[in-house]
Design a protein around this motif. Structure first.
Motif, PDB file in Angstrom:
ATOM      1  N   VAL A 173       0.843  -1.188   0.000  1.00 60.96           N
ATOM      2  CA  VAL A 173       0.000   0.000   0.000  1.00 60.96           C
ATOM      3  C   VAL A 173       0.879   1.239   0.000  1.00 60.96           C
ATOM      4  O   VAL A 173       1.928   1.268   0.658  1.00 60.96           O
ATOM      5  CB  VAL A 173      -0.928   0.029   1.231  1.00 60.96           C
ATOM      6  CG1 VAL A 173      -1.948   1.157   1.128  1.00 60.96           C
ATOM      7  CG2 VAL A 173      -1.647  -1.311   1.396  1.00 60.96           C
ATOM      8  N   ILE A 174       0.458   2.266  -0.736  1.00 61.85           N
ATOM      9  CA  ILE A 174       1.156   3.548  -0.715  1.00 61.85           C
ATOM     10  C   ILE A 174       0.152   4.652  -0.414  1.00 61.85           C
ATOM     11  O   ILE A 174      -0.936   4.697  -0.979  1.00 61.85           O
ATOM     12  CB  ILE A 174       1.890   3.838  -2.047  1.00 61.85           C
ATOM     13  CG1 ILE A 174       2.633   5.178  -1.955  1.00 61.85           C
ATOM     14  CG2 ILE A 174       0.950   3.800  -3.238  1.00 61.85           C
ATOM     15  CD1 ILE A 174       3.533   5.485  -3.124  1.00 61.85           C
ATOM     16  N   ASP A 175       0.525   5.512   0.512  1.00 66.99           N
ATOM     17  CA  ASP A 175      -0.216   6.727   0.828  1.00 66.99           C
ATOM     18  C   ASP A 175       0.595   7.872   0.241  1.00 66.99           C
ATOM     19  O   ASP A 175       1.624   8.266   0.769  1.00 66.99           O
ATOM     20  CB  ASP A 175      -0.365   6.873   2.346  1.00 66.99           C
ATOM     21  CG  ASP A 175      -1.318   7.992   2.729  1.00 66.99           C
ATOM     22  OD1 ASP A 175      -1.735   8.748   1.833  1.00 66.99           O
ATOM     23  OD2 ASP A 175      -1.638   8.119   3.925  1.00 66.99           O
ATOM     24  N   VAL A 229      -8.064   4.852  -4.209  1.00 61.46           N
ATOM     25  CA  VAL A 229      -9.054   5.782  -3.671  1.00 61.46           C
ATOM     26  C   VAL A 229      -8.526   7.198  -3.846  1.00 61.46           C
ATOM     27  O   VAL A 229      -7.426   7.515  -3.403  1.00 61.46           O
ATOM     28  CB  VAL A 229      -9.345   5.489  -2.188  1.00 61.46           C
ATOM     29  CG1 VAL A 229     -10.136   6.631  -1.554  1.00 61.46           C
ATOM     30  CG2 VAL A 229     -10.115   4.188  -2.042  1.00 61.46           C
ATOM     31  N   TYR A 230      -9.328   8.022  -4.515  1.00 58.80           N
ATOM     32  CA  TYR A 230      -9.027   9.445  -4.669  1.00 58.80           C
ATOM     33  C   TYR A 230      -9.950  10.220  -3.732  1.00 58.80           C
ATOM     34  O   TYR A 230     -11.173  10.000  -3.739  1.00 58.80           O
ATOM     35  CB  TYR A 230      -9.249   9.887  -6.117  1.00 58.80           C
ATOM     36  CG  TYR A 230      -9.109  11.382  -6.336  1.00 58.80           C
ATOM     37  CD1 TYR A 230      -7.864  11.950  -6.564  1.00 58.80           C
ATOM     38  CD2 TYR A 230     -10.226  12.210  -6.290  1.00 58.80           C
ATOM     39  CE1 TYR A 230      -7.734  13.317  -6.757  1.00 58.80           C
ATOM     40  CE2 TYR A 230     -10.104  13.573  -6.474  1.00 58.80           C
ATOM     41  CZ  TYR A 230      -8.858  14.127  -6.713  1.00 58.80           C
ATOM     42  OH  TYR A 230      -8.718  15.489  -6.892  1.00 58.80           O
ATOM     43  N   SER A 231      -9.387  11.109  -2.924  1.00 53.88           N
ATOM     44  CA  SER A 231     -10.204  11.822  -1.948  1.00 53.88           C
ATOM     45  C   SER A 231      -9.669  13.231  -1.740  1.00 53.88           C
ATOM     46  O   SER A 231      -8.478  13.499  -1.924  1.00 53.88           O
ATOM     47  CB  SER A 231     -10.239  11.072  -0.609  1.00 53.88           C
ATOM     48  OG  SER A 231      -8.945  10.994  -0.048  1.00 53.88           O
ATOM     49  N   THR A 232     -10.578  14.123  -1.357  1.00 50.17           N
ATOM     50  CA  THR A 232     -10.226  15.486  -0.967  1.00 50.17           C
ATOM     51  C   THR A 232     -11.129  15.900   0.194  1.00 50.17           C
ATOM     52  O   THR A 232     -12.219  15.348   0.384  1.00 50.17           O
ATOM     53  CB  THR A 232     -10.430  16.496  -2.122  1.00 50.17           C
ATOM     54  OG1 THR A 232     -11.837  16.683  -2.338  1.00 50.17           O
ATOM     55  CG2 THR A 232      -9.771  16.016  -3.404  1.00 50.17           C
ATOM     56  N   CYS A 233     -10.671  16.880   0.950  1.00 50.59           N
ATOM     57  CA  CYS A 233     -11.513  17.496   1.984  1.00 50.59           C
ATOM     58  C   CYS A 233     -12.056  18.814   1.455  1.00 50.59           C
ATOM     59  O   CYS A 233     -12.034  19.833   2.134  1.00 50.59           O
ATOM     60  CB  CYS A 233     -10.730  17.686   3.277  1.00 50.59           C
ATOM     61  SG  CYS A 233      -9.189  18.596   3.109  1.00 50.59           S
ATOM     62  N   LEU A 258      -3.618   5.154  -2.074  1.00 49.01           N
ATOM     63  CA  LEU A 258      -4.457   6.191  -1.475  1.00 49.01           C
ATOM     64  C   LEU A 258      -3.955   7.550  -1.937  1.00 49.01           C
ATOM     65  O   LEU A 258      -2.813   7.926  -1.659  1.00 49.01           O
ATOM     66  CB  LEU A 258      -4.427   6.097   0.051  1.00 49.01           C
ATOM     67  CG  LEU A 258      -5.218   7.171   0.807  1.00 49.01           C
ATOM     68  CD1 LEU A 258      -6.691   7.142   0.410  1.00 49.01           C
ATOM     69  CD2 LEU A 258      -5.071   7.009   2.311  1.00 49.01           C
ATOM     70  N   CYS A 259      -4.805   8.275  -2.652  1.00 49.97           N
ATOM     71  CA  CYS A 259      -4.479   9.620  -3.136  1.00 49.97           C
ATOM     72  C   CYS A 259      -5.375  10.621  -2.417  1.00 49.97           C
ATOM     73  O   CYS A 259      -6.406  11.047  -2.949  1.00 49.97           O
ATOM     74  CB  CYS A 259      -4.667   9.724  -4.643  1.00 49.97           C
ATOM     75  SG  CYS A 259      -3.398   8.937  -5.621  1.00 49.97           S
ATOM     76  N   ASP A 260      -5.026  10.981  -1.224  1.00 53.30           N
ATOM     77  CA  ASP A 260      -5.712  12.042  -0.495  1.00 53.30           C
ATOM     78  C   ASP A 260      -4.965  13.330  -0.811  1.00 53.30           C
ATOM     79  O   ASP A 260      -4.091  13.761  -0.069  1.00 53.30           O
ATOM     80  CB  ASP A 260      -5.725  11.748   1.002  1.00 53.30           C
ATOM     81  CG  ASP A 260      -6.579  12.729   1.771  1.00 53.30           C
ATOM     82  OD1 ASP A 260      -7.736  12.955   1.363  1.00 53.30           O
ATOM     83  OD2 ASP A 260      -6.085  13.289   2.772  1.00 53.30           O
ATOM     84  N   VAL A 261      -5.312  13.933  -1.925  1.00 50.27           N
ATOM     85  CA  VAL A 261      -4.480  14.967  -2.550  1.00 50.27           C
ATOM     86  C   VAL A 261      -4.622  16.313  -1.836  1.00 50.27           C
ATOM     87  O   VAL A 261      -5.606  16.562  -1.135  1.00 50.27           O
ATOM     88  CB  VAL A 261      -4.869  15.125  -4.037  1.00 50.27           C
ATOM     89  CG1 VAL A 261      -4.583  13.843  -4.795  1.00 50.27           C
ATOM     90  CG2 VAL A 261      -6.334  15.513  -4.175  1.00 50.27           C
ATOM     91  N   PRO A 262      -3.631  17.209  -2.018  1.00 47.31           N
ATOM     92  CA  PRO A 262      -3.766  18.580  -1.495  1.00 47.31           C
ATOM     93  C   PRO A 262      -4.957  19.266  -2.150  1.00 47.31           C
ATOM     94  O   PRO A 262      -5.221  19.079  -3.341  1.00 47.31           O
ATOM     95  CB  PRO A 262      -2.443  19.237  -1.905  1.00 47.31           C
ATOM     96  CG  PRO A 262      -1.503  18.114  -2.169  1.00 47.31           C
ATOM     97  CD  PRO A 262      -2.337  16.974  -2.657  1.00 47.31           C
ATOM     98  N   CYS A 263      -5.677  20.067  -1.376  1.00 45.43           N
ATOM     99  CA  CYS A 263      -6.891  20.699  -1.894  1.00 45.43           C
ATOM    100  C   CYS A 263      -7.098  22.042  -1.215  1.00 45.43           C
ATOM    101  O   CYS A 263      -6.319  22.457  -0.353  1.00 45.43           O
ATOM    102  CB  CYS A 263      -8.102  19.788  -1.677  1.00 45.43           C
ATOM    103  SG  CYS A 263      -8.456  19.438   0.055  1.00 45.43           S
ATOM    104  N   SER A 264      -8.162  22.719  -1.618  1.00 41.84           N
ATOM    105  CA  SER A 264      -8.479  24.022  -1.027  1.00 41.84           C
ATOM    106  C   SER A 264      -8.911  23.893   0.427  1.00 41.84           C
ATOM    107  O   SER A 264      -8.788  24.840   1.197  1.00 41.84           O
ATOM    108  CB  SER A 264      -9.572  24.702  -1.843  1.00 41.84           C
ATOM    109  OG  SER A 264     -10.751  23.917  -1.839  1.00 41.84           O
TER     110      SER A 264
END
Length: 826
Positions: A184-186, A328-332, A277-283
């Motif tokens: 797994v890679i975060d 999984v692609y995710s943003t807050c 897991l791509c919890d990418v930088p976001c606004s």
């Protein structure tokens, strides 16, 4: 001299003229005096932003009748949430304590109904391991039970038994479906709460004394955030973690060349992952409830500015994903430009090789909403329904992938009288971004007739995405999309057979050689990962753990000259400021450790130890790595150290800092972090103690042999060799087995056996936690035991033990222990 003289005259002139003293109050001003007398009051953040409300009303994030509830929830305080470490040996004890002691005690004391409902488990999280508390700070202060609950949270969080984490932040790892054998890679891991959650899944259902066959790579681009990530994951005490420091969109593939010796015979020639897991930088406007300062600085440019970066990271994540794997692609963020727009472009570029997974049947109690099929893009004060509108208004910073259709309305014909032909983002890249036939002005002029703006509608299955809004279940906002990789990601081929073009999210192309692509055809070459081209001597022979020999092309020195060179060459020297990763191969020391502690052959011992010091003669700490991590390290060596590793392995042994083994036959002692893994394989330096003696050790920190209550324990301790030893709690059913039987419920303490006393080598907070567990298991009232003075305790034989924060020192042998975990935590 003249210059200094003029400087002095200038300074004297300034003093003579007299400058205004900004630090001195003017007492003649009565208004200022009144302001000084009045106390300063904290002014809360303004939780309004007209541009924010206008933007999301237009986007239709929620129905009009829900808008007031939506905004009211955004302006309220976010409830605190935390998660029980499911791999901890005390997870069931903590769950019972939360359900019985804290929840019921509030009701029995006649607390308000709101307070009684303020602590509850999240129904959608498996096994009730996630909890949410809506208590305010004032409530925590005025209620004694709540104050104890707050202290409980702080203590267990510091030890690692629980993790404070926002509720919606716990969701992305759950949809990854991680198993104990997965790689797994975060990709954007800091601060590390999701990485900790992934490690729990890897270690769950793992037998005592064993390690899972999978591993987790936690990556972050910022060095300081990597340090925060290391601090967070250190509480897990795992040998299956590698922390790296790279730009996620350029994460190295760590692959071997086709012409590498024996490359085809290796079981691992390139680094691919089963889960990404791509919890990418976001606004970050989904975190308004916990970060109210975003209200003031929010703007539409925040989302537009990170769209291309998010797309690059997601595409790179898919290239690192194995066929059949899940990402999984995710943003807050709530902005569709950062969410649905990125997902749409991924599906367009990858075609049939990637599928957007429908996970509506998973976690049925979790309230979610489908993704949007239509949205607009706003640039400053202009609403843009399509890329045609962006061209018409001259908004060159707006790319086609931001819109539902992903089409760019550009005129690519030589005849200016022809109508513009819509092009996809892939076609623009294939044709060339600097193609002179592309005329933006012509497209804009053709449609400058005041046509009615028609919002585009996506034909992709974006309803499979998940959008979480705050007022549905009193959380923050979040967005999640789950991808399944069916086949290799396609790459646009050019006329040349030796070159291929890779699609980049920022609209540019990069020409790469075939030999620099992995099996997915994605680019693996960049300035930081071409060490294999710069070195012409990378030889590890048959033993991959030998030192890596790197010969610079600018220095054609012979091997004899290199042998005479006294300069120390770090294996990881190409990464400035990062300690090297070196396999520890001192057989004399390793054999001595194995014999002193009686380590069984069942424990994988050979080629599993590393250090972070290139000078192996002065190693202070020895780290243990799992089989999966060892394969990655060996591959990284052979590939030219493409991975910039900042943290790796589980601290297993530490060198005694003084007397160099005079007091003990072994130079290295067991670290508290590595004790849970090593204990089931030890046959020497172990003693089983009664609960009373364990309590006394934790309370008084050091006990003389004659003061021990259990005669059997006293006799056993007296026969142990001087130095590090382990005391195991005798639960009453082990009998006289030697060594004691170890299972998941075993409580063990790292100790130091002196000439006439035994002292614990754990921090004060760890001692307090173990006492708590003893009180719960054996039903002893805490108030009946004396207080523990952890500042200074002196043994009867004159051995002084000092406890200061996290450092414990036994003066007669000068043993220092800075570990934080001492229990058998599997």
């Amino acid at each position: 001299m003249g210059g200094r003289g003029r400087s002095r005259r200038t300074q004297r002139k300034h003093f003579r003229d007299g400058r205004e003293n900004v630090w001195k109050n003017n007492k003649s001003d009565p208004q200022q005096q009144n302001e000084e007398k009045s106390p300063l009051h904290w002014e809360p953040f303004a939780v309004t932003n007209a541009a924010f409300e206008e933007y999301y009303k237009e986007q239709g994030i929620v129905r009009p009748e829900e808008w007031n509830s939506f905004m009211a929830c955004l302006r309220s305080t976010l409830p605190a949430a935390f998660r029980i470490n499911s791999s901890s040996q005390f997870c069931t004890d903590l769950l019972s304590q939360l359900e019985d002691e804290f929840t019921k005690s509030l009701q029995s004391e006649g607390a308000d109904r709101n307070e009684a409902e303020g602590l509850k488990s999240l129904p959608w999280y498996p096994n009730k391991f996630a909890w949410q508390s809506s208590f305010s700070r004032m409530q925590l202060r005025k209620n004694k039970s709540l104050h104890r609950f707050h202290e409980f949270l702080k203590q267990e969080n510091e030890i690692g038994n629980i993790t404070r984490q926002e509720a919606v932040s716990m969701i992305p790892p759950l949809f990854l479906d991680v198993h104990r054998d997965h790689f797994v890679i975060d990709m954007c891991a800091a601060p590390g709460s999701k990485t900790f959650q992934l490690l729990e899944m890897i270690h769950q259902a793992c037998e005592v004394g064993s390690l899972p066959s999978g591993m987790v790579v936690a990556n972050d681009v910022d060095v300081q955030r990597c340090n925060l990530l290391i601090h967070q994951t250190k509480r897990m005490c795992t040998a299956n973690l590698v922390v790296t420091n790279h730009e996620a969109q350029h994460f190295p593939g760590c692959h071997l060349k086709k012409n590498h010796v024996n490359a085809s015979e290796r079981d691992m020639t390139h680094l691919l992952f089963d889960r990404v897991l791509c919890d990418v930088p976001c606004s970050g406007d989904g975190t308004l409830r916990k970060a109210p300062d975003i209200w003031k600085k929010w703007g539409v440019g925040m989302a537009n500015g990170v769209h291309c970066l998010q797309l690059q990271i997601a595409i790179r994540g898919l290239s690192l994903l194995k066929t059949g794997g899940r990402m999984v692609y995710s943003t807050c963020s709530m902005n569709p430009v950062e969410n649905e727009a990125v997902v749409s472009e991924i599906l367009r570029r990858c075609g049939d090789s990637v599928e957007l997974v429908d996970v509506s049947s998973e976690l049925p109690q979790l309230i979610r909403r489908p993704g949007l099929k239509s949205w607009k893009v706003r640039e400053k004060s202009v609403w843009l329904a399509s890329h045609k509108d962006a061209c018409k208004h001259g908004r060159r910073g707006i790319v086609p992938s931001m819109f539902p259709s992903g089409q760019a309305h550009l005129d690519t014909s030589d005849d200016s009288n022809e109508k513009p032909t819509p092009m996809t983002g892939a076609e623009i890249i294939e044709d060339g971004i600097s193609n002179k036939n592309v005329d933006v002005d012509a497209a804009a002029a053709a449609d400058a007739d005041g046509d009615v703006i028609v919002t585009e509608l996506s034909s992709l299955p974006l309803e499979r995405c998940m959008r979480f809004v705050p007022h549905d279940q009193n959380t923050g906002a979040f967005f999640i999309a789950v991808f399944h990789k069916i086949s290799d990601v396609p790459v646009l081929q050019t006329k040349s057979n030796k070159q291929s073009r890779e699609l980049h999210a920022d609209g540019y192309e990069k020409v790469i050689q075939d030999e620099d692509k992995d099996i997915n055809g994605m680019d693996l070459s960049n300035e930081e990962t071409t060490a294999d081209k710069e070195s012409d001597d990378i030889s590890l022979g048959s033993n991959p753990s030998k030192k890596l020999k790197v010969q610079s092309p600018n220095k054609a020195t012979s091997r004899a000259e290199k042998a005479n060179d006294k300069r120390k060459l770090q294996i990881q020297g190409k990464w400035f400021g990062v300690d090297p990763v070196v396999f520890f191969q001192d057989e004399v020391i390793l054999i001595g450790i194995k014999e002193f502690y009686g380590i069984k052959d069942s424990f994988p011992f050979s080629h599993h130890f590393i250090t972070r010091n290139s000078d192996t003669n002065h190693v202070k700490r020895i780290y243990y790595i799992s089989e999966s991590v060892k394969k990655v390290v060996e591959l990284n060596f052979l590939a030219g150290e493409q991975l910039k590793i900042t943290s790796i392995g589980l601290k297993m042994f530490e060198r005694q800092t003084s007397k160099e083994g005079v007091s003990s036959p072994c130079m290295f002692r067991i670290s508290s972090e590595g004790l849970p893994l090593l204990l089931p394989h030890m046959t020497k330096q172990i003693a089983s103690a009664s609960p009373v003696d364990v309590k006394h050790l934790l309370q008084y920190r050091s006990v003389k042999f004659q003061d021990l209550v259990d005669d059997g324990f006293r006799e056993k301790v007296s026969t142990l060799s001087l130095g590090c030893c382990v005391v195991v709690l005798n639960k009453g059913n082990e009998g006289s087995s030697d060594p004691p039987v170890v299972d998941k419920s075993t409580i063990a303490i790292g100790c130091w056996k002196g000439r006439s006393s035994i002292a614990v080598m754990v921090s004060a907070i760890d001692s307090q936690e173990l006492l708590e567990r003893l009180f719960i298991r054996f039903g002893t009232e805490k108030g009946s035991l004396p207080d523990v003075n952890c500042d200074e305790v002196v043994n009867d034989d004159g051995d002084e033990v000092k406890e200061n924060s996290e450092t414990l020192t036994v003066v007669d042998t000068e043993v220092k222990e800075d570990s934080e975990t001492v229990t058998v935590d599997v």
